[in-house]
Design an enzyme around this catalytic site. Structure first.
Site, short mmCIF file in Angstrom:
data_model
loop_
_atom_site.label_atom_id
_atom_site.label_comp_id
_atom_site.label_asym_id
_atom_site.label_seq_id
_atom_site.Cartn_x
_atom_site.Cartn_y
_atom_site.Cartn_z
N LYS A 9 -36.16 -5.49 5.04
CA LYS A 9 -36.89 -6.10 4.38
C LYS A 9 -38.52 -6.18 5.03
O LYS A 9 -38.60 -5.62 5.98
CB LYS A 9 -36.89 -7.65 3.87
CG LYS A 9 -35.57 -8.30 3.38
CD LYS A 9 -35.39 -9.61 2.96
CE LYS A 9 -33.48 -10.03 2.31
NZ LYS A 9 -33.34 -11.31 2.47
N TYR A 49 -30.47 -9.51 -8.38
CA TYR A 49 -30.70 -11.09 -7.35
C TYR A 49 -30.41 -11.95 -8.66
O TYR A 49 -30.94 -13.27 -8.54
CB TYR A 49 -31.97 -10.97 -6.42
CG TYR A 49 -32.17 -11.17 -5.24
CD1 TYR A 49 -31.64 -11.20 -4.54
CD2 TYR A 49 -33.39 -10.43 -4.80
CE1 TYR A 49 -32.16 -11.20 -2.98
CE2 TYR A 49 -34.16 -10.08 -3.30
CZ TYR A 49 -31.98 -10.34 -2.55
OH TYR A 49 -32.67 -10.02 -1.18
N PHE A 57 -37.02 -20.85 -5.46
CA PHE A 57 -36.99 -19.88 -4.85
C PHE A 57 -37.05 -18.19 -5.02
O PHE A 57 -38.13 -16.72 -4.50
CB PHE A 57 -36.57 -19.79 -3.37
CG PHE A 57 -35.25 -20.02 -3.45
CD1 PHE A 57 -34.57 -17.84 -3.60
CD2 PHE A 57 -34.57 -20.67 -3.79
CE1 PHE A 57 -34.00 -17.68 -3.73
CE2 PHE A 57 -33.14 -20.25 -4.33
CZ PHE A 57 -32.56 -18.67 -4.09
N ARG A 85 -22.84 -8.77 8.24
CA ARG A 85 -22.74 -10.16 7.34
C ARG A 85 -22.90 -10.93 9.30
O ARG A 85 -24.19 -11.94 9.63
CB ARG A 85 -22.15 -10.87 6.87
CG ARG A 85 -21.78 -10.12 5.08
CD ARG A 85 -23.44 -11.18 4.29
NE ARG A 85 -23.31 -12.20 4.25
CZ ARG A 85 -23.78 -12.73 3.79
NH1 ARG A 85 -24.63 -11.80 3.05
NH2 ARG A 85 -23.61 -14.32 3.40
N THR A 91 -28.55 -16.99 6.38
CA THR A 91 -29.78 -16.70 5.42
C THR A 91 -30.65 -17.76 6.50
O THR A 91 -31.67 -16.64 6.43
CB THR A 91 -29.51 -17.07 4.63
OG1 THR A 91 -28.54 -16.43 3.28
CG2 THR A 91 -30.68 -17.36 3.57
N ARG A 102 -31.17 -12.07 12.80
CA ARG A 102 -32.25 -13.04 12.27
C ARG A 102 -31.96 -14.12 13.37
O ARG A 102 -33.37 -14.58 13.28
CB ARG A 102 -31.39 -13.90 11.10
CG ARG A 102 -31.52 -13.43 9.22
CD ARG A 102 -30.59 -13.72 8.59
NE ARG A 102 -30.83 -12.53 7.55
CZ ARG A 102 -30.31 -13.29 5.94
NH1 ARG A 102 -28.62 -13.68 6.38
NH2 ARG A 102 -30.16 -12.20 5.52
N ASN A 112 -36.45 -12.89 5.97
CA ASN A 112 -35.40 -13.40 7.50
C ASN A 112 -34.83 -11.85 7.63
O ASN A 112 -33.54 -11.38 7.67
CB ASN A 112 -34.75 -14.81 6.50
CG ASN A 112 -33.49 -13.53 5.59
OD1 ASN A 112 -34.18 -12.71 4.79
ND2 ASN A 112 -32.63 -14.05 5.22
N HIS A 115 -30.91 -8.04 4.28
CA HIS A 115 -29.81 -8.88 3.46
C HIS A 115 -28.90 -7.88 3.56
O HIS A 115 -28.98 -6.13 3.61
CB HIS A 115 -30.55 -8.26 1.80
CG HIS A 115 -29.67 -8.21 0.79
ND1 HIS A 115 -28.32 -9.54 0.28
CD2 HIS A 115 -29.03 -7.13 0.63
CE1 HIS A 115 -27.99 -8.88 -0.37
NE2 HIS A 115 -28.19 -7.79 -0.42
N GLU A 126 -23.92 -3.30 -5.31
CA GLU A 126 -25.12 -2.85 -5.14
C GLU A 126 -26.19 -1.43 -4.50
O GLU A 126 -26.91 -0.38 -4.41
CB GLU A 126 -25.46 -3.53 -3.94
CG GLU A 126 -25.19 -5.36 -3.92
CD GLU A 126 -25.71 -6.87 -2.57
OE1 GLU A 126 -26.20 -7.36 -3.64
OE2 GLU A 126 -25.78 -5.65 -1.70
#
Ligand code: CMP
Length: 154
Positions: A9, A49, A57, A85, A91, A102, A112, A115, A126
């Site tokens: 990100k 999303y 948010f 993951r 998250t 993270r 964070n 993704h 995705e």
């Protein structure tokens, strides 16, 4: 072999952590199948999303995701979805375990760093959303024979 999808990100790029994060996945033995730097827009983010649309948010999240370009990757390996993951951590970075991306690199719920697809089904969707077929590369990694047992390569 399983494939999963990640986005590094805006905070990852702007804080100079792209190399650090990709390096963790390379060291783990995951194969990079695709990489793309992109400027996201409302259209792709509303699809990506969609399950968060309407949440308090959501607007803030979309604004954050267009702040700077992102780097998208497809990673391949045995159990890649769950391995990536786990390596990413939960998250909320403040709750993420030390040793995770993270947990080591961020203090935020929103900013964070990464993704990562949450299931094989999501990963397939995705990957299709972000990459064309010709942008995914099939190649041999000779090191696989040292990385995996024979039965794990079947
Ligand atoms: P990600 O794994 O990309 O999925 C949704 C993103 O929304 C999440 O990481 C965070 O960057 C962001 N986010 C911001 N606030 C929240 C929240 N309260 N719950 C979940 N995700 C949030």
């Amino acid at each position: 072999m399983e494939r999963t999808f990640i986005i590094l990100k805006a905070d990852c790029l702007l804080r100079g952590m792209i190399g650090e994060v990709i390096s963790r996945f390379e060291k783990k033995g995951l194969k990079i199948v695709a990489v793309k730097m992109m400027k996201l827009d409302d259209e792709i983010l509303n699809k990506h999303y969609a399950h968060h649309a309407g949440k308090p948010f959501f607007k803030r999240l979309v604004e954050f995701m267009v702040l700077a370009p992102v780097v998208c990757l497809v990673l391949e390996g045995k159990g890649a979805v769950s391995v990536v993951r786990k390596m990413s951590g939960v998250t909320n970075s403040r709750e993420a375990e030390p040793g995770t991306i993270r947990g080591d690199l961020s203090l935020s719920m929103q900013s964070n760093i990464i993704h990562a697809s949450d299931s094989l089904e999501t990963a397939k969707k995705e990957i299709k959303l972000y990459f064309k077929d010709g942008e995914l590369f099939n190649y041999d990694l000779p090191i696989y024979k040292f990385q995996y047992a024979n039965d794990e390569l079947e």
